[in-house]
Design an enzyme around this catalytic site. Structure first.
Site, PDB file in Angstrom:
ATOM      1  N   LYS A  17      12.099 -13.211  11.566  1.00 23.67           N
ATOM      2  CA  LYS A  17      13.233 -12.727  12.357  1.00 23.67           C
ATOM      3  C   LYS A  17      12.936 -11.344  12.935  1.00 23.67           C
ATOM      4  O   LYS A  17      13.103 -11.110  14.122  1.00 23.67           O
ATOM      5  CB  LYS A  17      14.463 -12.661  11.437  1.00 23.67           C
ATOM      6  N   ASN A  18      12.479 -10.430  12.077  1.00 22.94           N
ATOM      7  CA  ASN A  18      12.306  -9.053  12.532  1.00 22.94           C
ATOM      8  C   ASN A  18      11.174  -8.919  13.544  1.00 22.94           C
ATOM      9  O   ASN A  18      11.128  -7.945  14.294  1.00 22.94           O
ATOM     10  CB  ASN A  18      12.084  -8.113  11.340  1.00 22.94           C
TER      11      ASN A  18
ATOM     12  N   ASP B 156      13.872  -4.874   1.906  1.00 22.27           N
ATOM     13  CA  ASP B 156      14.472  -6.198   2.166  1.00 22.27           C
ATOM     14  C   ASP B 156      14.231  -7.187   1.027  1.00 22.27           C
ATOM     15  O   ASP B 156      14.755  -8.300   1.065  1.00 22.27           O
ATOM     16  CB  ASP B 156      13.928  -6.777   3.482  1.00 22.27           C
TER      17      ASP B 156
ATOM     18  N   CYS C 256      23.560  -5.193   9.227  1.00 17.16           N
ATOM     19  CA  CYS C 256      24.076  -5.189   7.852  1.00 17.16           C
ATOM     20  C   CYS C 256      24.636  -3.829   7.468  1.00 17.16           C
ATOM     21  O   CYS C 256      24.070  -2.789   7.821  1.00 17.16           O
ATOM     22  CB  CYS C 256      22.950  -5.544   6.877  1.00 17.16           C
TER      23      CYS C 256
ATOM     24  N   ARG D 181      22.591   4.260   8.524  1.00 10.99           N
ATOM     25  CA  ARG D 181      21.809   3.697   9.633  1.00 10.99           C
ATOM     26  C   ARG D 181      22.000   4.461  10.954  1.00 10.99           C
ATOM     27  O   ARG D 181      22.413   3.893  11.976  1.00 10.99           O
ATOM     28  CB  ARG D 181      22.092   2.207   9.815  1.00 10.99           C
TER      29      ARG D 181
ATOM     30  N   ARG E 279      22.549 -15.276   8.870  1.00 13.62           N
ATOM     31  CA  ARG E 279      22.013 -14.391   9.905  1.00 13.62           C
ATOM     32  C   ARG E 279      20.495 -14.300   9.832  1.00 13.62           C
ATOM     33  O   ARG E 279      19.832 -14.087  10.849  1.00 13.62           O
ATOM     34  CB  ARG E 279      22.579 -12.968   9.738  1.00 13.62           C
TER      35      ARG E 279
HETATM   36  C1  UD1 Z   1      14.197  -2.579  10.002  1.00 15.54           C
HETATM   37  C2  UD1 Z   1      14.436  -4.032   9.657  1.00 15.54           C
HETATM   38  C3  UD1 Z   1      15.186  -4.133   8.338  1.00 15.54           C
HETATM   39  C4  UD1 Z   1      14.469  -3.356   7.245  1.00 15.54           C
HETATM   40  C5  UD1 Z   1      14.167  -1.928   7.703  1.00 15.54           C
HETATM   41  C6  UD1 Z   1      13.296  -1.153   6.710  1.00 15.54           C
HETATM   42  C7  UD1 Z   1      14.647  -5.088  11.847  1.00 15.54           C
HETATM   43  C8  UD1 Z   1      15.546  -5.792  12.816  1.00 15.54           C
HETATM   44  N1  UD1 Z   1      15.236  -4.635  10.714  1.00 15.54           N
HETATM   45  O1  UD1 Z   1      15.484  -1.986  10.156  1.00 15.54           O
HETATM   46  O2  UD1 Z   1      15.270  -5.506   7.996  1.00 15.54           O
HETATM   47  O3  UD1 Z   1      15.299  -3.294   6.111  1.00 15.54           O
HETATM   48  O4  UD1 Z   1      13.475  -1.952   8.955  1.00 15.54           O
HETATM   49  O5  UD1 Z   1      12.138  -1.844   6.435  1.00 15.54           O
HETATM   50  O6  UD1 Z   1      13.448  -5.016  12.050  1.00 15.54           O
HETATM   51  N2  UD1 Z   1      16.814   6.151  10.004  1.00 15.54           N
HETATM   52  C9  UD1 Z   1      17.312   7.366  10.408  1.00 15.54           C
HETATM   53  N3  UD1 Z   1      17.399   7.606  11.744  1.00 15.54           N
HETATM   54  C10 UD1 Z   1      17.011   6.700  12.676  1.00 15.54           C
HETATM   55  C11 UD1 Z   1      16.487   5.454  12.246  1.00 15.54           C
HETATM   56  C12 UD1 Z   1      16.404   5.205  10.894  1.00 15.54           C
HETATM   57  O7  UD1 Z   1      17.669   8.217   9.601  1.00 15.54           O
HETATM   58  O8  UD1 Z   1      17.108   6.982  13.876  1.00 15.54           O
HETATM   59  C13 UD1 Z   1      16.748   5.864   8.561  1.00 15.54           C
HETATM   60  C14 UD1 Z   1      17.662   4.708   8.173  1.00 15.54           C
HETATM   61  O9  UD1 Z   1      18.994   5.118   7.972  1.00 15.54           O
HETATM   62  C15 UD1 Z   1      17.003   4.227   6.919  1.00 15.54           C
HETATM   63  C16 UD1 Z   1      15.518   4.445   7.195  1.00 15.54           C
HETATM   64  O10 UD1 Z   1      15.446   5.401   8.254  1.00 15.54           O
HETATM   65  O11 UD1 Z   1      17.410   5.030   5.837  1.00 15.54           O
HETATM   66  C17 UD1 Z   1      14.770   3.199   7.577  1.00 15.54           C
HETATM   67  O12 UD1 Z   1      15.348   2.607   8.693  1.00 15.54           O
HETATM   68  P1  UD1 Z   1      14.521   1.801   9.764  1.00 15.54           P
HETATM   69  O13 UD1 Z   1      13.094   1.686   9.342  1.00 15.54           O
HETATM   70  O14 UD1 Z   1      14.801   2.371  11.104  1.00 15.54           O
HETATM   71  O15 UD1 Z   1      15.185   0.375   9.656  1.00 15.54           O
HETATM   72  P2  UD1 Z   1      15.626  -0.551  10.837  1.00 15.54           P
HETATM   73  O16 UD1 Z   1      14.662  -0.466  11.974  1.00 15.54           O
HETATM   74  O17 UD1 Z   1      17.072  -0.366  11.103  1.00 15.54           O
END
Ligand code: UD1
Length: 419
Positions: A22-23, A305, A116, A121, A397
């Site tokens: 999915k990701n 995850d 989620c 986030r 999902r």
């Molecule tokens: C992606 C995956 C999700 C997985 C996560 C971590 C997808 C669609 N989803 O989510 O399944 O759990 O990676 O492996 O690919 N953060 C910030 N600021 C930002 C962005 C992120 O502080 O601008 C923080 C987040 O709150 C979190 C951490 O960084 O604590 C990791 O987030 P991130 O790697 O960005 O996860 P996603 O891309 O949302």
């Protein structure tokens, strides 16, 4: 509200095939619109998050069609630069579309994305990275108005190796003039797949899988046919299901090299795990020994995850386990539900202490998020009697017919659909 009714106590035995991630598919769908030519993605999962992303694409003028399990994407008529707030709230990956719409149309209006409810986030890293490419972003009333007319390559340092921010900045920079150097990037296999995909479309990118990615802007990309990578989280969920039930499972279409953090933890405690080129075999002991300590980390560390599922496994393991969730702030919502099944868990802030019990007993529980929901299904497989898992839209999902897959190897799960 639909539910799964799991009658526990059966040992899973047989073969399970993992579909593609999915990701990975979500990021590639966003990337597909960087060309006017047609793109084909093979073996895509027919799950709610993918459908949500297709709805967003459709809304901005992109035609996406299923042909069996392949997706055909035609974005020649992409003409809208506004991501509909209704759809964006459904799926987190709508955020990557900022980068790719900016790449094609030099402008995008977006909202803060959904996904989620597992923590704050924020998207500050995305915005900081885009601004470093000279993209102007105005934030007003929950909307983000982005203008990339004067954008060009630049230096971006991520304070944290965010998966989404890494993907977004790659997508925003592929068609820009100049060179973009992104440091402290995420190293997840889905990032490498995104690079492979874009390179196959004619992009000049290197470094994915290391902590620095270099993007040399090109004028145009062309169409491509591509197979996304297998879903390491689904494969991991199946592996844990095997261990939960004292099972014997061959998990096919997966990449053990992407799952080292999980396999090395389970190998010591759950029985015999054998890795092959594209499959994994688990012959589990009847009751695993507790894994002493698990800490989620960015790849190649233990994936957040899979935290909920491995935590659930510790509830029936012999001994005590400490689990630290470093990535998301509120990813222990499944703990209260597992407690209803008789699990012994204490949570303080981001640390869970799990004391394994011999027996779980079926109860009525609620899925609060995608992976937490899957963890409850796994626990139900082991629990005595019947476990009813409500709110399974979260599970759907990200897992394609999880109940049917598990039933094919001996589980007893019934889906009740409320119309
Ligand atoms: C992606 C995956 C999700 C997985 C996560 C971590 C997808 C669609 N989803 O989510 O399944 O759990 O990676 O492996 O690919 N953060 C910030 N600021 C930002 C962005 C992120 O502080 O601008 C923080 C987040 O709150 C979190 C951490 O960084 O604590 C990791 O987030 P991130 O790697 O960005 O996860 P996603 O891309 O949302």
């Amino acid at each position: 509200m639909s539910r799964l009714i799991v009658r526990g106590g059966t040992k899973l035995q047989g073969e399970l095939e993992v579909y593609n991630a999915k990701n990975c598919v979500l990021a590639l769908l966003a990337a597909s619109i960087l060309t006017e030519e047609k793109v084909i993605l093979h073996k895509c999962p027919m799950i709610a998050d993918v459908y949500s992303m297709i709805k967003i694409l459709d809304d901005i003028g992109v035609k996406v069609e299923w042909q069996n399990d392949s997706l055909l994407i035609d974005s020649q008529l992409l003409n809208r630069y506004e991501i509909s707030p209704n759809y964006a709230k459904e799926v987190r990956s709508s955020i990557f579309l900022m980068g790719s719409i900016l790449g094609r149309l030099k402008k995008v209006n977006a909202v803060f994305p959904g996904g989620c409810d597992i923590g704050l986030r924020p998207i500050d890293l995305h915005l900081k990275g885009l601004r470093a490419l000279n993209i102007s972003i105005q934030e007003y009333g929950g909307y983000l108005y982005c203008d990339g007319q004067s954008a060009h390559g630049g230096a971006v340092h991520l304070d944290f190796p965010s998966v989404g921010a890494t993907e977004n900045i790659i997508l925003a920079s592929v068609l820009l003039d100049g060179i973009t150097v992104i440091t402290n990037v995420a190293k997840e296999p889905e990032i490498v797949a995104l690079q492979d995909f874009l390179v196959a479309m004619g992009a000049h990118i290197s470094g994915a899988g290391t902590s620095t990615i270099v993007v040399e802007g090109v004028k145009k990309l062309h169409g491509v046919e591509f197979t996304p990578i297998p879903d390491r989280i689904i494969a991991g969920t199946y592996l844990i299901a095997g261990a939960f039930t004292g099972g014997d499972l061959l998990i096919k279409n997966c990449r053990p090299q992407d799952m080292k953090a999980l396999i090395s933890k389970m190998d010591d405690c759950c029985g015999r795990i054998t890795e092959y080129h594209d499959c994994i075999h688990i012959k589990s002991v009847p009751r695993p020994t507790s894994i002493k300590a698990i800490e989620t980390q960015p790849f190649p560390g233990f994936p957040t995850d899979l935290q909920t599922q491995i935590l659930a496994l510790q509830t029936i393991s012999n001994g005590v386990s400490m689990i630290v969730e470093n990535i998301f702030e509120t990813r222990f919502k499944h703990v209260a539900e597992l407690t209803k099944l008789g699990a012994d868990i204490v949570v303080r802030d981001r640390v869970a202490l799990v004391r394994g019990v011999k027996t779980l007993r079926g109860a009525e529980v609620f899925a609060h998020d995608l992976r937490g929901g899957a963890a409850l299904v796994l626990a139900g497989l082991r629990a005595e009697g019947q476990t009813v898992i409500n709110n399974i839209r979260h599970i759907d999902r990200g897992y394609y017919k999880l109940d049917e897959a598990l039933n094919s190897v001996g589980a007893d799960i019934v889906r009740e659909v409320d119309l």
